[in-house]
Design a protein around this motif. Structure first.
Motif, PDB file in Angstrom:
ATOM      1  N   ARG A 248       0.840  -1.212   0.342  1.00 18.51           N
ATOM      2  CA  ARG A 248       0.127   0.094   0.050  1.00 18.51           C
ATOM      3  C   ARG A 248       0.800   1.411   0.076  1.00 18.51           C
ATOM      4  NH1 ARG A 248      -5.121   1.563  -1.301  1.00 18.51           N
ATOM      5  NH2 ARG A 248      -3.787   3.337  -1.940  1.00 18.51           N
ATOM      6  N   SER A 249       1.870   1.295   1.351  1.00 16.54           N
ATOM      7  CA  SER A 249       3.251   2.644   1.074  1.00 16.54           C
ATOM      8  C   SER A 249       3.373   3.306  -0.837  1.00 16.54           C
ATOM      9  CB  SER A 249       3.902   2.191   2.215  1.00 16.54           C
ATOM     10  OG  SER A 249       3.249   2.329   3.277  1.00 16.54           O
ATOM     11  N   ILE A 250       4.291   1.476  -1.185  1.00 15.90           N
ATOM     12  CA  ILE A 250       5.693   1.842  -2.263  1.00 15.90           C
ATOM     13  C   ILE A 250       3.936   2.075  -3.150  1.00 15.90           C
ATOM     14  CG2 ILE A 250       6.007   0.228  -4.176  1.00 15.90           C
ATOM     15  CD1 ILE A 250       7.206  -0.994  -1.865  1.00 15.90           C
ATOM     16  N   GLU A 251       2.745   1.904  -3.508  1.00 11.44           N
ATOM     17  CA  GLU A 251       2.213   2.013  -4.199  1.00 11.44           C
ATOM     18  C   GLU A 251       1.110   3.495  -4.147  1.00 11.44           C
ATOM     19  OE1 GLU A 251       0.850   0.623  -6.958  1.00 11.44           O
ATOM     20  OE2 GLU A 251       2.277  -1.047  -6.338  1.00 11.44           O
ATOM     21  N   ASP A 252       1.247   4.380  -2.688  1.00 13.86           N
ATOM     22  CA  ASP A 252       0.645   5.295  -2.360  1.00 13.86           C
ATOM     23  C   ASP A 252       1.729   6.236  -3.158  1.00 13.86           C
ATOM     24  OD1 ASP A 252      -1.537   5.325  -1.578  1.00 13.86           O
ATOM     25  OD2 ASP A 252      -1.139   5.048   0.660  1.00 13.86           O
ATOM     26  N   TYR A 253       2.521   5.401  -3.034  1.00 12.95           N
ATOM     27  CA  TYR A 253       4.077   7.292  -3.511  1.00 12.95           C
ATOM     28  C   TYR A 253       4.357   6.658  -5.246  1.00 12.95           C
ATOM     29  CZ  TYR A 253       5.792   9.038   1.202  1.00 12.95           C
ATOM     30  OH  TYR A 253       5.538   9.848   2.402  1.00 12.95           O
ATOM     31  N   LYS A 254       4.358   5.965  -5.371  1.00 15.28           N
ATOM     32  CA  LYS A 254       4.011   6.228  -6.710  1.00 15.28           C
ATOM     33  C   LYS A 254       2.755   7.049  -7.824  1.00 15.28           C
ATOM     34  CE  LYS A 254       6.025   1.585  -8.312  1.00 15.28           C
ATOM     35  NZ  LYS A 254       5.527   0.429  -8.733  1.00 15.28           N
ATOM     36  N   THR A 255       2.015   7.196  -6.586  1.00 15.94           N
ATOM     37  CA  THR A 255       0.246   7.317  -7.172  1.00 15.94           C
ATOM     38  C   THR A 255       0.068   8.824  -7.368  1.00 15.94           C
ATOM     39  OG1 THR A 255      -0.581   5.986  -6.185  1.00 15.94           O
ATOM     40  CG2 THR A 255      -0.376   4.844  -8.300  1.00 15.94           C
ATOM     41  N   ILE A 256       0.552   9.062  -6.630  1.00 16.30           N
ATOM     42  CA  ILE A 256       0.531  10.398  -5.621  1.00 16.30           C
ATOM     43  C   ILE A 256       1.701  11.073  -5.828  1.00 16.30           C
ATOM     44  CG2 ILE A 256      -0.733  11.491  -3.264  1.00 16.30           C
ATOM     45  CD1 ILE A 256      -1.270   9.573  -1.999  1.00 16.30           C
ATOM     46  N   ALA A 257       2.491  10.480  -5.464  1.00 13.45           N
ATOM     47  CA  ALA A 257       4.162  11.847  -5.607  1.00 13.45           C
ATOM     48  C   ALA A 257       4.621  11.410  -6.677  1.00 13.45           C
ATOM     49  CB  ALA A 257       4.850  11.787  -4.321  1.00 13.45           C
ATOM     50  N   GLY A 258       4.845  10.741  -7.087  1.00  8.84           N
ATOM     51  CA  GLY A 258       5.475  10.034  -8.383  1.00  8.84           C
ATOM     52  C   GLY A 258       6.922   9.689  -8.098  1.00  8.84           C
ATOM     53  N   VAL A 259       6.654   8.750  -7.000  1.00  7.41           N
ATOM     54  CA  VAL A 259       8.246   8.690  -6.040  1.00  7.41           C
ATOM     55  C   VAL A 259       8.322   6.991  -5.907  1.00  7.41           C
ATOM     56  CG1 VAL A 259       9.708   8.688  -4.181  1.00  7.41           C
ATOM     57  CG2 VAL A 259       8.400  10.658  -4.959  1.00  7.41           C
ATOM     58  N   ASP A 260       9.241   6.310  -6.105  1.00  8.92           N
ATOM     59  CA  ASP A 260       9.325   4.783  -5.995  1.00  8.92           C
ATOM     60  C   ASP A 260      10.069   5.100  -5.142  1.00  8.92           C
ATOM     61  OD1 ASP A 260      10.181   1.950  -6.398  1.00  8.92           O
ATOM     62  OD2 ASP A 260      10.769   1.703  -8.171  1.00  8.92           O
ATOM     63  N   ILE A 261       9.231   3.678  -4.140  1.00  6.92           N
ATOM     64  CA  ILE A 261      10.445   3.868  -2.619  1.00  6.92           C
ATOM     65  C   ILE A 261      10.853   2.153  -2.646  1.00  6.92           C
ATOM     66  CG2 ILE A 261       9.615   6.212  -1.215  1.00  6.92           C
ATOM     67  CD1 ILE A 261       7.103   4.570  -0.395  1.00  6.92           C
ATOM     68  N   SER A 262      10.156   1.630  -3.805  1.00  7.59           N
ATOM     69  CA  SER A 262      10.847  -0.304  -3.454  1.00  7.59           C
ATOM     70  C   SER A 262      11.916  -0.770  -3.083  1.00  7.59           C
ATOM     71  CB  SER A 262       9.882  -0.605  -4.500  1.00  7.59           C
ATOM     72  OG  SER A 262      11.075  -0.703  -6.231  1.00  7.59           O
ATOM     73  N   ARG A 263      12.790   0.348  -3.259  1.00  5.76           N
ATOM     74  CA  ARG A 263      14.355  -0.155  -3.242  1.00  5.76           C
ATOM     75  C   ARG A 263      15.149   0.365  -2.214  1.00  5.76           C
ATOM     76  NH1 ARG A 263      16.646   0.700  -9.437  1.00  5.76           N
ATOM     77  NH2 ARG A 263      14.567   0.094 -10.429  1.00  5.76           N
ATOM     78  N   ASN A 264      14.381   0.745  -0.878  1.00  9.15           N
ATOM     79  CA  ASN A 264      14.709   1.811   0.196  1.00  9.15           C
ATOM     80  C   ASN A 264      14.129   1.100   1.269  1.00  9.15           C
ATOM     81  OD1 ASN A 264      15.044   3.556   2.500  1.00  9.15           O
ATOM     82  ND2 ASN A 264      15.832   4.939   0.614  1.00  9.15           N
ATOM     83  N   PRO A 265      13.852  -0.335   1.914  1.00 13.27           N
ATOM     84  CA  PRO A 265      13.458  -0.479   3.053  1.00 13.27           C
ATOM     85  C   PRO A 265      13.836  -0.169   3.776  1.00 13.27           C
ATOM     86  CG  PRO A 265      15.138  -1.902   1.579  1.00 13.27           C
ATOM     87  CD  PRO A 265      15.544  -0.950   1.348  1.00 13.27           C
ATOM     88  N   GLY A 266      14.622   0.759   4.155  1.00 18.41           N
ATOM     89  CA  GLY A 266      14.240   2.119   5.456  1.00 18.41           C
ATOM     90  C   GLY A 266      13.314   3.138   5.064  1.00 18.41           C
ATOM     91  N   ILE A 267      12.623   3.405   4.075  1.00 20.59           N
ATOM     92  CA  ILE A 267      11.652   4.210   3.849  1.00 20.59           C
ATOM     93  C   ILE A 267      10.142   3.268   4.073  1.00 20.59           C
ATOM     94  CG2 ILE A 267      10.370   5.651   2.546  1.00 20.59           C
ATOM     95  CD1 ILE A 267      12.709   6.910   3.920  1.00 20.59           C
TER      96      ILE A 267
END
Length: 313
Positions: A248-267
């Motif tokens: 859910r978090s990964i998808e939210d950041y992709k679709t809302i902020a245009g940011v891919d956090i999938s390679r940063n487990p700390g985020i």
């Protein structure tokens, strides 16, 4: 009201394909943005001291549990695959919770035994004499019924709580100035979370449809408090809820902020700890200028120990 409407528009992101807009996404690189670990909250420090232990000791205990239980690691990998995420995200969430919030059990079997102890018990979600079911019949919540998905429906209800009830006196009832989850969904004491993923009941209810659709577990019902607790305390089921929350978090950041956090487990670990990924993604998007999300104390540890945690897999 404006914030409420924005949140409702944002939480629909789960239905967007994970590859949408991939070419234009801003990738968050591995590693920490902070050179030093952000300050650990006082409550976590006091809880750890009260247990006569240290953060390092607690980290080593959960690390060793994972290292010595290959069956658990296999389940983590399998569940991660079901939800389309790297298993390191699940490991990071579990390690963070058991380092800063609770101490790990020595054996996975202890989690199963604890979960079984709650099965069939009679307790309820509510505040005072009002059950959560009765509370949700109030007219303020009527607009939330149009959402068929549990995530959007419960997010709507949480926003209604914040805007119309939190810290207010309504019809002779004084409602605490506290989170919806703490007031209505913790029948034992506020702040209590359970299981391998240390989930709270409201989070599980939000993710219920996603988990039912992906993992095949029965949908949760707020009128069955024991059933909700059993789901978040059973290690097999809780892994599905952990994974669903991270996805859910990964998808939210992709679709809302245009940011891919999938390679940063700390985020992703930070968002697992704080919750509210849709609103946080919206705040990041509002900053503009290619702003990157930053890890908190919890996520910082995961990134700092990433090589060791990856070796567990």
């Amino acid at each position: 009201m404006r914030r409420f409407l924005l949140a409702l528009l944002l939480v629909a992101a789960w239905t967007v394909p994970s590859g949408a807009g991939a070419g234009g996404l801003l990738l968050v690189p591995e590693g920490n943005r902070h050179a030093e670990q952000p300050k650990v909250p006082g409550a976590s420090v006091r809880r750890t001291r009260a247990g006569r232990t240290t953060f390092d000791d607690k980290y080593e205990k959960i690390r060793d549990l994972l290292a010595n239980d290959r069956a658990l690691i296999a389940k983590i990998k399998s569940t991660a695959g079901d939800y389309g995420i790297d298993p390191i995200h699940i490991v990071g969430a579990i390690v963070g919770e058991h380092t800063y919030n609770v101490d790990a059990y020595d054996r996975l079997q202890s989690y199963y035994i604890k979960a079984a102890a709650y099965a069939g018990n009679r307790f309820r979600f509510g505040f005072g004499s009002e059950t959560i079911g009765e509370f949700l019949t109030r007219p303020e919540f009527a607009k939330c019924q149009r959402f068929s998905d549990s995530y959007r429906r419960w997010t709507c209800r949480e926003n209604v709580w914040d805007e119309s009830f939190r810290g207010r006196k309504i019809g002779g009832t004084a409602f605490p100035n506290n989170r919806f989850s703490a007031v209505f969904f913790q029948p034992f004491f506020a702040g209590q979370t359970f299981g391998l993923g240390q989930l709270n009941p409201l989070t599980a209810l939000m993710l219920s449809d996603t988990v039912a659709r992906t993992s095949g577990y029965p949908r949760l019902d707020e009128s069955d408090a024991a059933g909700v607790y059993e789901a978040i305390m059973d290690p097999d089921k809780s892994l599905a809820y952990i994974a669903a929350g991270i996805r859910r978090s990964i998808e939210d950041y992709k679709t809302i902020a245009g940011v891919d956090i999938s390679r940063n487990p700390g985020i992703t670990a930070t968002l697992y700890n704080t919750g509210g990924s849709a609103n946080r993604a919206a705040a990041l998007a509002a900053r503009g200028g290619g702003a990157l999300p930053e890890e908190n104390y919890y996520g910082w540890l995961v990134n700092d120990r990433l090589a060791e945690l990856k070796s567990l897999l």
